[in-house]
Design a protein around this motif. Structure first.
Motif, mmCIF file in Angstrom:
data_model
loop_
_atom_site.group_PDB
_atom_site.id
_atom_site.type_symbol
_atom_site.label_atom_id
_atom_site.label_comp_id
_atom_site.label_asym_id
_atom_site.label_seq_id
_atom_site.Cartn_x
_atom_site.Cartn_y
_atom_site.Cartn_z
ATOM 1 N N ARG A 29 18.412 40.025 29.685
ATOM 2 C CA ARG A 29 17.824 38.694 29.794
ATOM 3 C C ARG A 29 18.849 37.574 29.842
ATOM 4 N NH1 ARG A 29 12.394 38.481 29.281
ATOM 5 N NH2 ARG A 29 11.332 40.313 28.491
ATOM 6 N N ILE A 30 19.835 37.614 28.970
ATOM 7 C CA ILE A 30 20.779 36.496 28.971
ATOM 8 C C ILE A 30 22.200 36.933 29.275
ATOM 9 C CG2 ILE A 30 19.408 35.327 27.226
ATOM 10 C CD1 ILE A 30 21.672 35.958 25.289
ATOM 11 N N VAL A 45 24.764 31.574 30.187
ATOM 12 C CA VAL A 45 24.485 30.397 29.381
ATOM 13 C C VAL A 45 25.806 29.822 28.902
ATOM 14 C CG1 VAL A 45 23.213 29.548 27.387
ATOM 15 C CG2 VAL A 45 22.376 31.518 28.653
ATOM 16 N N ALA A 73 17.711 22.629 25.466
ATOM 17 C CA ALA A 73 18.822 23.565 25.538
ATOM 18 C C ALA A 73 20.111 22.888 25.990
ATOM 19 C CB ALA A 73 18.476 24.701 26.493
ATOM 20 N N VAL A 81 22.539 31.162 23.305
ATOM 21 C CA VAL A 81 21.596 32.210 23.717
ATOM 22 C C VAL A 81 20.226 31.583 23.895
ATOM 23 C CG1 VAL A 81 22.859 34.029 22.504
ATOM 24 C CG2 VAL A 81 21.029 32.808 21.335
ATOM 25 N N GLU A 82 19.347 32.309 24.569
ATOM 26 C CA GLU A 82 17.984 31.832 24.733
ATOM 27 C C GLU A 82 17.211 32.009 23.428
ATOM 28 O OE1 GLU A 82 16.193 33.760 28.038
ATOM 29 O OE2 GLU A 82 17.494 32.789 29.518
ATOM 30 N N TRP A 83 16.146 31.220 23.306
ATOM 31 C CA TRP A 83 15.389 31.226 22.052
ATOM 32 C C TRP A 83 14.724 32.562 21.779
ATOM 33 C CZ3 TRP A 83 15.718 28.181 18.079
ATOM 34 C CH2 TRP A 83 14.769 28.280 17.063
ATOM 35 N N GLU A 84 14.465 33.344 22.795
ATOM 36 C CA GLU A 84 13.832 34.638 22.594
ATOM 37 C C GLU A 84 14.682 35.530 21.695
ATOM 38 O OE1 GLU A 84 12.862 36.582 26.208
ATOM 39 O OE2 GLU A 84 11.852 38.265 25.233
ATOM 40 N N ARG A 158 12.418 25.606 16.364
ATOM 41 C CA ARG A 158 13.037 25.128 17.593
ATOM 42 C C ARG A 158 13.156 23.599 17.640
ATOM 43 N NH1 ARG A 158 11.371 28.036 23.235
ATOM 44 N NH2 ARG A 158 13.054 27.243 24.556
ATOM 45 N N LYS A 192 11.286 20.518 27.784
ATOM 46 C CA LYS A 192 11.215 21.936 27.420
ATOM 47 C C LYS A 192 11.566 22.196 25.957
ATOM 48 C CE LYS A 192 10.125 25.952 29.152
ATOM 49 N NZ LYS A 192 10.992 26.754 30.006
ATOM 50 N N ASP A 195 8.378 27.083 25.239
ATOM 51 C CA ASP A 195 8.225 27.827 26.487
ATOM 52 C C ASP A 195 6.788 27.819 26.995
ATOM 53 O OD1 ASP A 195 10.910 28.491 26.690
ATOM 54 O OD2 ASP A 195 10.672 30.273 25.438
#
Length: 528
Positions: A29-30, A45, A73, A81-84, A158, A192, A195
């Motif tokens: 994913r990232i 990222v 972001a 990194v992404e929030w996931e 977040r 944003k 999500d």
């Protein structure tokens, strides 16, 4: 914004993740890599964001990209990194925390300390797995990831990065976009912050649980909800708007006293002495003003002037005064009551489980309190409040939303008549209960290059008699004059003898005014 109550591995929820799983997630994913000039793969990222770097921007919807709106972001201090990834790490830590303290026997401080240790270990394992095939994160970036995981469990998740900014007063979320209000600069719009709308709703309900308000949930059955966050910020959320909406009112300062109001320019030294003497002389005080004028801040400061020998009860729909917490100096024995919202069901023609400020009055008075403070009077609770003031609750206080100084009595009468009183009876009750009305003016000049000003502009004495038209007789004690838009002494209060008995006030200070003037002109951009 994962739900911390969710148990990984249960039906419909993600299974626990180990380092290998996290590495796979990152790779899929990232971990999409782009070659550099040297041919070394790097994360897609940004690996670091300088605090001084400009925020990344995305075109605002519908403007053709002319005006940029920064994304969450892209703000300084953004995560690498992404929030996931944060959600999965939080889920992993929550599972381990439940295993080590399944019955929640630890004290809250100890449980949080354990959570911090588990977060550090989980992030260290994750960082090791991530470094296999990617540029290792710096120590600062690992710390930022760990902070985000802890925030998702115990703080604002977040949205915490917005709440932690200096000068933030309000965060207004409209769907996936947030508008941030500051006390000293113009509003900022952030793109944003979630999500999906479902994620935002999950965040609201998790915050309600963290605050101890398990009965308050944002659902189709209860499309409006209000509560306070663990840090004391007040949250109001609704599904009745075009998109799910959330407004967070930030309490930047909770432990201030009346001396700080002088430093902030809300009052001058003369008003500090006068209002403090009024508290000690047990005057019933009504603090009024428009929305955002600083009514709660002034009420909190006045409450901290109550002598420690007394007994105080506070009644609030959402806790904001915090007078039951240790302050800058010893205070009275305080019982802080907080209203409870309905669980969404109806029973016997009313809302099941709901407890209003009006409902709490009878119980509060049985605590044999010498004073009662109501955080904000909005509805029918005005009648028991005024009755408590007139029936011996000397020194009681409350706030009331009023747009203009001349509308104070009319607003009080309106609320009394809505509670079923006749206008004449309302006039007599107001005259017999309130001694002093303090009006705060709110002047926002951030849009024209200035800042927000909050200051006392009027103080009225309410006499225990009614005059022409049956309305209570009032005297303007302090008001703007001579080009000064803030409160300046005009008339001697009839209760000046009582103020002098406190030893905190002398009438000569009002007439001679040696130090009561405001400290220089108000630094406004546009003079009124």
């Amino acid at each position: 914004m994962a739900d911390t109550q969710q148990r990984p591995g249960a039906e419909g929820s993600p299974a626990p993740m180990g380092p290998a799983d996290i590495a796979g997630l990152l790779a899929g994913r990232i971990g999409q890599r782009r070659p550099t000039a040297a041919g070394v793969p790097q994360p897609a990222v940004p690996s670091a964001v300088s605090p001084d770097a400009p925020a990344a921007a995305a075109p605002a919807a519908g403007d053709g990209g002319v005006e940029a709106v920064p994304s969450l972001a892209g703000l300084p201090g953004a995560l690498p990194v992404e929030w996931e990834v944060i959600e999965h790490l939080q889920s992993l830590v929550s599972t381990k925390l439940s295993a080590e303290d399944p019955d929640k026997l630890l004290e809250e401080a100890d449980r949080r300390a354990l959570a911090r240790r588990l977060v550090r270990n989980a992030v260290a394992d994750w960082a090791t797995a991530y470094a296999q095939g990617n540029t290792p994160l710096t120590a600062e970036q690992e710390t930022a990831v760990g902070t985000a995981v802890f925030d998702s469990m115990y703080r604002g998740g977040r949205l915490q990065s917005l709440l932690d900014q200096d000068g933030v007063e309000d965060v207004m979320v409209d769907g996936l976009r947030a508008h941030v209000e500051y006390h000293d600069r113009p509003r900022q719009t952030i793109e944003k912050v979630a999500d999906s709308h479902e994620e935002l709703i999950t965040w609201v309900n998790r915050m309600a649980r963290l605050s101890g308000h398990g009965e308050r949930a944002l659902t189709q059955a209860t499309p409006m909800v209000g509560f306070r966050m663990p840090d004391g910020s007040r949250v109001t959320a609704s599904l009745l708007t075009t998109r799910p909406s959330v407004v967070i009112r930030r309490h930047r300062i909770r432990q201030h006293g009346i001396a700080e109001l002088v430093q902030w320019g809300s009052i001058n030294p003369m008003l500090e002495r006068f209002l403090t003497a009024c508290v000690h002389a047990k005057m019933n005080i009504l603090v009024v003003g428009d929305m955002g004028a600083g009514k709660t801040s002034l009420l909190r400061a006045l409450g901290r002037e109550i002598p420690p020998s007394e007994r105080l009860v506070t009644l609030e729909s959402d806790r904001e005064l915090y007078l039951d917490e240790p302050g800058p100096k010893p205070g009275p024995v305080t019982y802080a009551f907080e209203a409870r919202q309905s669980n969404g069901e109806t029973r016997g023609g009313g809302a099941a489980g709901e407890v209003t400020i009006s409902d709490m009055f009878a119980t509060a008075l049985r605590y044999n309190a010498t004073r009662v403070i109501v955080g904000e009077v909005r509805s029918t609770e005005i009648v028991p409040m005024l009755q408590a003031m007139s029936a011996g609750g000397s020194g009681s206080m409350c706030t009331l939303h009023v747009r203009r100084p001349h509308g104070i009595i009319s607003r009080l009468v309106q609320l009394c008549t809505e509670a079923g009183m006749q206008t004449e009876a309302a006039h007599h009750l107001i005259a017999s209960s309130i001694d002093l009305v303090v009006y705060l003016t709110y002047l926002d000049e951030t849009a024209i290059g200035g800042q927000k000003h909050r200051f006392v502009s009027h103080i009225y004495e309410v006499h225990d008699v009614v005059g022409e038209g049956g309305r209570p007789v009032t005297t303007e004690l302090f008001a703007p004059q001579g080009g000064e838009i803030r409160a300046v002494y005009k008339n001697m209060p009839s209760f000046i003898d009582e103020l002098e008995l406190t030893g905190l006030m002398r009438r000569q200070w009002l007439t001679d005014n040696p130090f009561g003037a405001w400290m220089g002109p108000l630094a406004t951009v546009g003079r009124r």
